[in-house]
Design a protein around this motif. Structure first.
Motif, PDB file in Angstrom:
ATOM      1  N   ARG A   1     -94.644  -8.831  56.817  1.00 34.03           N
ATOM      2  CA  ARG A   1     -93.853  -8.993  55.582  1.00 34.03           C
ATOM      3  C   ARG A   1     -92.426  -9.413  55.899  1.00 34.03           C
ATOM      4  O   ARG A   1     -91.846 -10.253  55.215  1.00 34.03           O
ATOM      5  CB  ARG A   1     -93.871  -7.686  54.778  1.00 34.03           C
ATOM      6  N   LYS A   2     -91.855  -8.849  56.956  1.00 30.87           N
ATOM      7  CA  LYS A   2     -90.505  -9.235  57.359  1.00 30.87           C
ATOM      8  C   LYS A   2     -90.467 -10.709  57.742  1.00 30.87           C
ATOM      9  O   LYS A   2     -89.574 -11.443  57.317  1.00 30.87           O
ATOM     10  CB  LYS A   2     -90.046  -8.369  58.527  1.00 30.87           C
ATOM     11  N   ILE A   3     -91.434 -11.151  58.502  1.00 33.45           N
ATOM     12  CA  ILE A   3     -91.500 -12.563  58.901  1.00 33.45           C
ATOM     13  C   ILE A   3     -91.656 -13.456  57.675  1.00 33.45           C
ATOM     14  O   ILE A   3     -91.016 -14.505  57.574  1.00 33.45           O
ATOM     15  CB  ILE A   3     -92.659 -12.787  59.898  1.00 33.45           C
ATOM     16  N   GLN A   4     -92.469 -13.030  56.722  1.00 28.47           N
ATOM     17  CA  GLN A   4     -92.645 -13.821  55.500  1.00 28.47           C
ATOM     18  C   GLN A   4     -91.325 -13.979  54.754  1.00 28.47           C
ATOM     19  O   GLN A   4     -91.010 -15.070  54.267  1.00 28.47           O
ATOM     20  CB  GLN A   4     -93.680 -13.163  54.586  1.00 28.47           C
ATOM     21  N   HIS A   5     -90.548 -12.917  54.664  1.00 32.79           N
ATOM     22  CA  HIS A   5     -89.253 -13.009  53.982  1.00 32.79           C
ATOM     23  C   HIS A   5     -88.309 -13.952  54.730  1.00 32.79           C
ATOM     24  O   HIS A   5     -87.600 -14.749  54.128  1.00 32.79           O
ATOM     25  CB  HIS A   5     -88.591 -11.632  53.870  1.00 32.79           C
ATOM     26  N   CYS A   6     -88.289 -13.851  56.030  1.00 38.05           N
ATOM     27  CA  CYS A   6     -87.349 -14.640  56.825  1.00 38.05           C
ATOM     28  C   CYS A   6     -87.740 -16.114  56.912  1.00 38.05           C
ATOM     29  O   CYS A   6     -86.873 -16.961  57.109  1.00 38.05           O
ATOM     30  CB  CYS A   6     -87.226 -14.060  58.223  1.00 38.05           C
ATOM     31  N   ASN A   7     -89.008 -16.422  56.783  1.00 35.92           N
ATOM     32  CA  ASN A   7     -89.475 -17.799  56.956  1.00 35.92           C
ATOM     33  C   ASN A   7     -89.957 -18.448  55.678  1.00 35.92           C
ATOM     34  O   ASN A   7     -90.433 -19.568  55.710  1.00 35.92           O
ATOM     35  CB  ASN A   7     -90.608 -17.844  57.995  1.00 35.92           C
ATOM     36  N   SER A   8     -89.835 -17.758  54.569  1.00 32.96           N
ATOM     37  CA  SER A   8     -90.367 -18.271  53.314  1.00 32.96           C
ATOM     38  C   SER A   8     -89.577 -19.485  52.832  1.00 32.96           C
ATOM     39  O   SER A   8     -88.357 -19.529  52.899  1.00 32.96           O
ATOM     40  CB  SER A   8     -90.315 -17.183  52.241  1.00 32.96           C
TER      41      SER A   8
ATOM     42  N   SER B   1     -80.421 -13.876  58.878  1.00 28.16           N
ATOM     43  CA  SER B   1     -81.233 -12.658  58.939  1.00 28.16           C
ATOM     44  C   SER B   1     -80.517 -11.516  59.651  1.00 28.16           C
ATOM     45  O   SER B   1     -80.817 -10.350  59.414  1.00 28.16           O
ATOM     46  CB  SER B   1     -82.578 -12.943  59.613  1.00 28.16           C
ATOM     47  N   ASN B   2     -79.540 -11.815  60.503  1.00 33.80           N
ATOM     48  CA  ASN B   2     -78.797 -10.762  61.202  1.00 33.80           C
ATOM     49  C   ASN B   2     -77.954  -9.918  60.252  1.00 33.80           C
ATOM     50  O   ASN B   2     -77.508  -8.829  60.615  1.00 33.80           O
ATOM     51  CB  ASN B   2     -77.897 -11.347  62.284  1.00 33.80           C
ATOM     52  N   ASN B   3     -77.727 -10.414  59.052  1.00 31.97           N
ATOM     53  CA  ASN B   3     -76.922  -9.686  58.074  1.00 31.97           C
ATOM     54  C   ASN B   3     -77.761  -8.848  57.112  1.00 31.97           C
ATOM     55  O   ASN B   3     -77.244  -8.329  56.129  1.00 31.97           O
ATOM     56  CB  ASN B   3     -76.053 -10.672  57.279  1.00 31.97           C
ATOM     57  N   PHE B   4     -79.049  -8.698  57.424  1.00 29.73           N
ATOM     58  CA  PHE B   4     -79.954  -7.906  56.603  1.00 29.73           C
ATOM     59  C   PHE B   4     -80.610  -6.843  57.461  1.00 29.73           C
ATOM     60  O   PHE B   4     -80.811  -7.037  58.650  1.00 29.73           O
ATOM     61  CB  PHE B   4     -81.031  -8.792  55.952  1.00 29.73           C
ATOM     62  N   LYS B   5     -80.926  -5.735  56.840  1.00 28.02           N
ATOM     63  CA  LYS B   5     -81.573  -4.641  57.546  1.00 28.02           C
ATOM     64  C   LYS B   5     -82.957  -4.430  56.941  1.00 28.02           C
ATOM     65  O   LYS B   5     -83.088  -4.199  55.741  1.00 28.02           O
ATOM     66  CB  LYS B   5     -80.741  -3.365  57.412  1.00 28.02           C
ATOM     67  N   PHE B   6     -83.960  -4.531  57.775  1.00 33.54           N
ATOM     68  CA  PHE B   6     -85.328  -4.279  57.363  1.00 33.54           C
ATOM     69  C   PHE B   6     -85.754  -2.964  57.995  1.00 33.54           C
ATOM     70  O   PHE B   6     -85.661  -2.798  59.213  1.00 33.54           O
ATOM     71  CB  PHE B   6     -86.262  -5.393  57.861  1.00 33.54           C
ATOM     72  N   GLU B   7     -86.184  -2.031  57.172  1.00 31.86           N
ATOM     73  CA  GLU B   7     -86.614  -0.755  57.719  1.00 31.86           C
ATOM     74  C   GLU B   7     -87.675  -0.111  56.843  1.00 31.86           C
ATOM     75  O   GLU B   7     -87.746  -0.369  55.649  1.00 31.86           O
ATOM     76  CB  GLU B   7     -85.442   0.199  57.891  1.00 31.86           C
TER      77      GLU B   7
ATOM     78  N   GLN C   1     -87.507 -17.619  46.347  1.00 31.60           N
ATOM     79  CA  GLN C   1     -87.352 -16.184  46.176  1.00 31.60           C
ATOM     80  C   GLN C   1     -85.899 -15.800  46.449  1.00 31.60           C
ATOM     81  O   GLN C   1     -85.254 -16.359  47.329  1.00 31.60           O
ATOM     82  CB  GLN C   1     -88.246 -15.408  47.145  1.00 31.60           C
ATOM     83  N   VAL C   2     -85.438 -14.823  45.738  1.00 26.66           N
ATOM     84  CA  VAL C   2     -84.051 -14.373  45.889  1.00 26.66           C
ATOM     85  C   VAL C   2     -83.781 -13.899  47.315  1.00 26.66           C
ATOM     86  O   VAL C   2     -82.784 -14.272  47.923  1.00 26.66           O
ATOM     87  CB  VAL C   2     -83.728 -13.257  44.867  1.00 26.66           C
ATOM     88  N   ILE C   3     -84.673 -13.081  47.858  1.00 25.80           N
ATOM     89  CA  ILE C   3     -84.447 -12.559  49.208  1.00 25.80           C
ATOM     90  C   ILE C   3     -84.434 -13.689  50.229  1.00 25.80           C
ATOM     91  O   ILE C   3     -83.556 -13.744  51.096  1.00 25.80           O
ATOM     92  CB  ILE C   3     -85.524 -11.508  49.572  1.00 25.80           C
ATOM     93  N   SER C   4     -85.393 -14.591  50.137  1.00 20.59           N
ATOM     94  CA  SER C   4     -85.461 -15.695  51.096  1.00 20.59           C
ATOM     95  C   SER C   4     -84.217 -16.581  51.020  1.00 20.59           C
ATOM     96  O   SER C   4     -83.692 -17.010  52.046  1.00 20.59           O
ATOM     97  CB  SER C   4     -86.713 -16.538  50.839  1.00 20.59           C
ATOM     98  N   LYS C   5     -83.749 -16.839  49.812  1.00 22.16           N
ATOM     99  CA  LYS C   5     -82.533 -17.650  49.655  1.00 22.16           C
ATOM    100  C   LYS C   5     -81.322 -16.945  50.273  1.00 22.16           C
ATOM    101  O   LYS C   5     -80.494 -17.562  50.932  1.00 22.16           O
ATOM    102  CB  LYS C   5     -82.260 -17.914  48.172  1.00 22.16           C
ATOM    103  N   ALA C   6     -81.222 -15.636  50.045  1.00 23.12           N
ATOM    104  CA  ALA C   6     -80.101 -14.872  50.592  1.00 23.12           C
ATOM    105  C   ALA C   6     -80.143 -14.847  52.113  1.00 23.12           C
ATOM    106  O   ALA C   6     -79.113 -14.990  52.775  1.00 23.12           O
ATOM    107  CB  ALA C   6     -80.104 -13.453  50.036  1.00 23.12           C
ATOM    108  N   ILE C   7     -81.334 -14.670  52.685  1.00 21.97           N
ATOM    109  CA  ILE C   7     -81.472 -14.660  54.142  1.00 21.97           C
ATOM    110  C   ILE C   7     -81.091 -16.022  54.704  1.00 21.97           C
ATOM    111  O   ILE C   7     -80.384 -16.116  55.705  1.00 21.97           O
ATOM    112  CB  ILE C   7     -82.906 -14.262  54.554  1.00 21.97           C
ATOM    113  N   TYR C   8     -81.536 -17.084  54.062  1.00 22.18           N
ATOM    114  CA  TYR C   8     -81.201 -18.429  54.516  1.00 22.18           C
ATOM    115  C   TYR C   8     -79.685 -18.658  54.447  1.00 22.18           C
ATOM    116  O   TYR C   8     -79.079 -19.198  55.370  1.00 22.18           O
ATOM    117  CB  TYR C   8     -81.938 -19.478  53.672  1.00 22.18           C
ATOM    118  N   LYS C   9     -79.072 -18.202  53.384  1.00 20.81           N
ATOM    119  CA  LYS C   9     -77.634 -18.425  53.182  1.00 20.81           C
ATOM    120  C   LYS C   9     -76.777 -17.593  54.142  1.00 20.81           C
ATOM    121  O   LYS C   9     -75.813 -18.089  54.722  1.00 20.81           O
ATOM    122  CB  LYS C   9     -77.253 -18.077  51.740  1.00 20.81           C
ATOM    123  N   HIS C  10     -77.133 -16.320  54.321  1.00 20.14           N
ATOM    124  CA  HIS C  10     -76.276 -15.404  55.078  1.00 20.14           C
ATOM    125  C   HIS C  10     -76.780 -15.098  56.486  1.00 20.14           C
ATOM    126  O   HIS C  10     -76.047 -14.493  57.267  1.00 20.14           O
ATOM    127  CB  HIS C  10     -76.124 -14.087  54.308  1.00 20.14           C
TER     128      HIS C  10
END
Length: 65
Positions: free
Chosen positions: A10-17, A32-38, A21-30
């Motif tokens: 699921r983490k890989i899907q968010h990061c590579n989508s 993945s190092n600025n997000f915490k997956f836990e 999607q809001v999360i994918s856009k945010a990860i792309y913009k900022h």
């Protein structure tokens, strides 16, 4: 927040989508190092998953206001 039985996938899907999607856009913009997956809660019975997700969403929402 979200539900999954396979955290790593699921983490890989968010990061590579590439989907809109809001999360994918945010990860792309900022980045993945600025997000915490836990994993914040494990071994939840299937019938309680939605209840726990709503609980955590409310906790985060109320903390941010």
């Amino acid at each position: 927040m979200g539900q999954t039985i396979d955290f790593h996938t699921r983490k890989i899907q968010h990061c590579n989508s590439t989907r809109d999607q809001v999360i994918s856009k945010a990860i792309y913009k900022h980045g993945s190092n600025n997000f915490k997956f836990e994993i914040i809660h494990k071994d939840i019975p299937t019938e309680k998953i939605d209840d726990w997700e709503k609980y955590y969403i409310n906790e985060v929402y109320n903390t941010c206001q």
